[in-house]
Design a protein around this motif. Structure first.
Motif, mmCIF file in Angstrom:
data_model
loop_
_atom_site.group_PDB
_atom_site.id
_atom_site.type_symbol
_atom_site.label_atom_id
_atom_site.label_comp_id
_atom_site.label_asym_id
_atom_site.label_seq_id
_atom_site.Cartn_x
_atom_site.Cartn_y
_atom_site.Cartn_z
ATOM 1 N N VAL A 147 0.789 -1.113 0.112
ATOM 2 C CA VAL A 147 -0.098 -0.008 0.021
ATOM 3 C C VAL A 147 0.760 1.104 0.194
ATOM 4 O O VAL A 147 0.842 2.215 -0.591
ATOM 5 C CB VAL A 147 -0.964 -0.103 1.376
ATOM 6 N N GLU A 148 1.889 1.130 0.869
ATOM 7 C CA GLU A 148 2.759 2.413 0.799
ATOM 8 C C GLU A 148 3.541 2.654 -0.488
ATOM 9 O O GLU A 148 3.582 3.668 -0.987
ATOM 10 C CB GLU A 148 3.899 2.259 1.966
ATOM 11 N N ARG A 149 4.036 1.756 -1.252
ATOM 12 C CA ARG A 149 4.575 1.732 -2.342
ATOM 13 C C ARG A 149 3.668 2.026 -3.545
ATOM 14 O O ARG A 149 3.994 3.044 -4.170
ATOM 15 C CB ARG A 149 4.954 0.230 -3.029
ATOM 16 N N ALA A 150 2.193 1.669 -3.556
ATOM 17 C CA ALA A 150 1.140 2.026 -4.440
ATOM 18 C C ALA A 150 0.967 3.512 -4.191
ATOM 19 O O ALA A 150 0.973 4.334 -5.120
ATOM 20 C CB ALA A 150 0.091 1.407 -4.390
ATOM 21 N N LYS A 151 0.916 4.051 -2.808
ATOM 22 C CA LYS A 151 0.813 5.491 -2.770
ATOM 23 C C LYS A 151 1.887 6.187 -3.247
ATOM 24 O O LYS A 151 1.642 7.197 -3.910
ATOM 25 C CB LYS A 151 0.582 5.833 -1.166
ATOM 26 N N ALA A 156 3.389 10.192 -7.336
ATOM 27 C CA ALA A 156 4.618 10.672 -8.103
ATOM 28 C C ALA A 156 3.778 10.915 -9.464
ATOM 29 O O ALA A 156 3.893 11.769 -10.389
ATOM 30 C CB ALA A 156 5.633 9.688 -8.322
ATOM 31 N N ALA A 157 2.866 9.809 -9.890
ATOM 32 C CA ALA A 157 2.114 9.872 -11.358
ATOM 33 C C ALA A 157 1.132 10.969 -11.373
ATOM 34 O O ALA A 157 0.962 11.612 -12.461
ATOM 35 C CB ALA A 157 1.550 8.425 -11.613
ATOM 36 N N ARG A 158 0.552 11.174 -10.445
ATOM 37 C CA ARG A 158 -0.704 12.092 -10.607
ATOM 38 C C ARG A 158 -0.606 13.516 -9.277
ATOM 39 O O ARG A 158 -1.448 14.286 -9.502
ATOM 40 C CB ARG A 158 -1.933 11.348 -9.881
ATOM 41 N N SER A 159 0.502 13.685 -9.032
ATOM 42 C CA SER A 159 0.908 14.756 -8.225
ATOM 43 C C SER A 159 0.043 15.065 -7.168
ATOM 44 O O SER A 159 -0.594 16.274 -7.234
ATOM 45 C CB SER A 159 1.186 16.008 -9.153
ATOM 46 N N TYR A 166 -4.097 7.586 -0.985
ATOM 47 C CA TYR A 166 -4.712 6.624 -0.069
ATOM 48 C C TYR A 166 -6.529 6.490 -0.274
ATOM 49 O O TYR A 166 -7.093 5.830 -0.554
ATOM 50 C CB TYR A 166 -4.488 6.824 1.476
ATOM 51 N N LYS A 167 -7.167 7.631 -0.007
ATOM 52 C CA LYS A 167 -8.494 7.765 -0.564
ATOM 53 C C LYS A 167 -8.857 7.430 -1.781
ATOM 54 O O LYS A 167 -9.977 6.604 -1.984
ATOM 55 C CB LYS A 167 -8.925 9.465 -0.286
ATOM 56 N N LEU A 168 -7.937 7.704 -2.782
ATOM 57 C CA LEU A 168 -8.316 7.114 -4.242
ATOM 58 C C LEU A 168 -8.503 5.573 -4.179
ATOM 59 O O LEU A 168 -9.113 4.830 -4.636
ATOM 60 C CB LEU A 168 -7.363 7.509 -5.270
#
Length: 195
Positions: A147-151, A156-159, A166-168
């Motif tokens: 989860v931390e890595r995905a966040k 980075a990708a969506r600024s 996390y909400k997304l």
């Protein structure tokens, strides 16, 4: 703990000692006792029998027997009580490492067999519970890391902020009725493919 309907496998190459164990078990109310006199390929023999408890009695356990008992503990997952006539500290350590639930030196007395089996069952259950908790804790830790890595990838990708990332993921998980960790794995996998 032990119940009359239990099946107890008694492993003992000595017929005389096996008879003492069987007598003690029957006196303790255990009706189904099966004697296994041959120690060759113990895991297969015990797996075929599928007992509730395994009792093994030896003069002095060998490394081969303890290795077989280790395999037995992993594959059959049953409490094992071992009675030995003589032992030493390295052999006791090897027995513990093999997953023996109760290791009794020079203590085969028919009137004590039931209480020793009960403690072997309780120790086995406690150890199994600890193993399950360890697996769950490791799984939760791995989920947190993903989860931390995905966040980080989303940030980075969506600024976006960490909270928004996390909400997304949480919203996506709720919409798809999946776990956040599953969504995170998909994000990481996708990022690895296109990274």
């Amino acid at each position: 703990m032990t119940e009359p309907s239990f099946t107890v496998a008694v492993i003992d190459p000595s017929r005389a000692r096996a008879a003492i164990l069987e007598e003690g078990l029957r006196a303790a109310g255990i009706a189904h006792v099966v004697i296994i006199p041959d120690t060759a390929d113990l895991p297969a023999q015990v797996a075929a029998l599928n007992p509730d408890v395994v009792v093994i009695h030896l003069e002095s356990p060998s490394r081969d027997i303890l290795e077989q008992m280790s395999g037995l503990s992993r594959h059959v997952e049953r409490p094992v009580a071992m009675f030995v006539d003589r032992s030493d500290v390295p052999m006791m350590q090897a027995a513990v490492d093999a997953g023996i639930s109760a290791y009794v030196v020079d203590g085969l007395h028919p009137q004590r067999i039931r209480s020793i089996l009960d403690i072997a069952i309780l120790r086995f259950q406690a150890f199994a519970r600890l193993q399950r908790e360890l697996v769950e804790a490791r799984g939760e830790l791995a989920d947190r890391k993903i989860v931390e890595r995905a966040k980080g990838i989303l940030m980075a990708a969506r600024s976006m902020s960490e909270e928004d990332a996390y909400k997304l993921m949480r919203r996506k998980a709720m919409n798809e009725k999946r776990k956040i960790a599953d969504i995170a794995r998909a994000i990481v996998t996708t990022a690895d493919l296109f990274g």
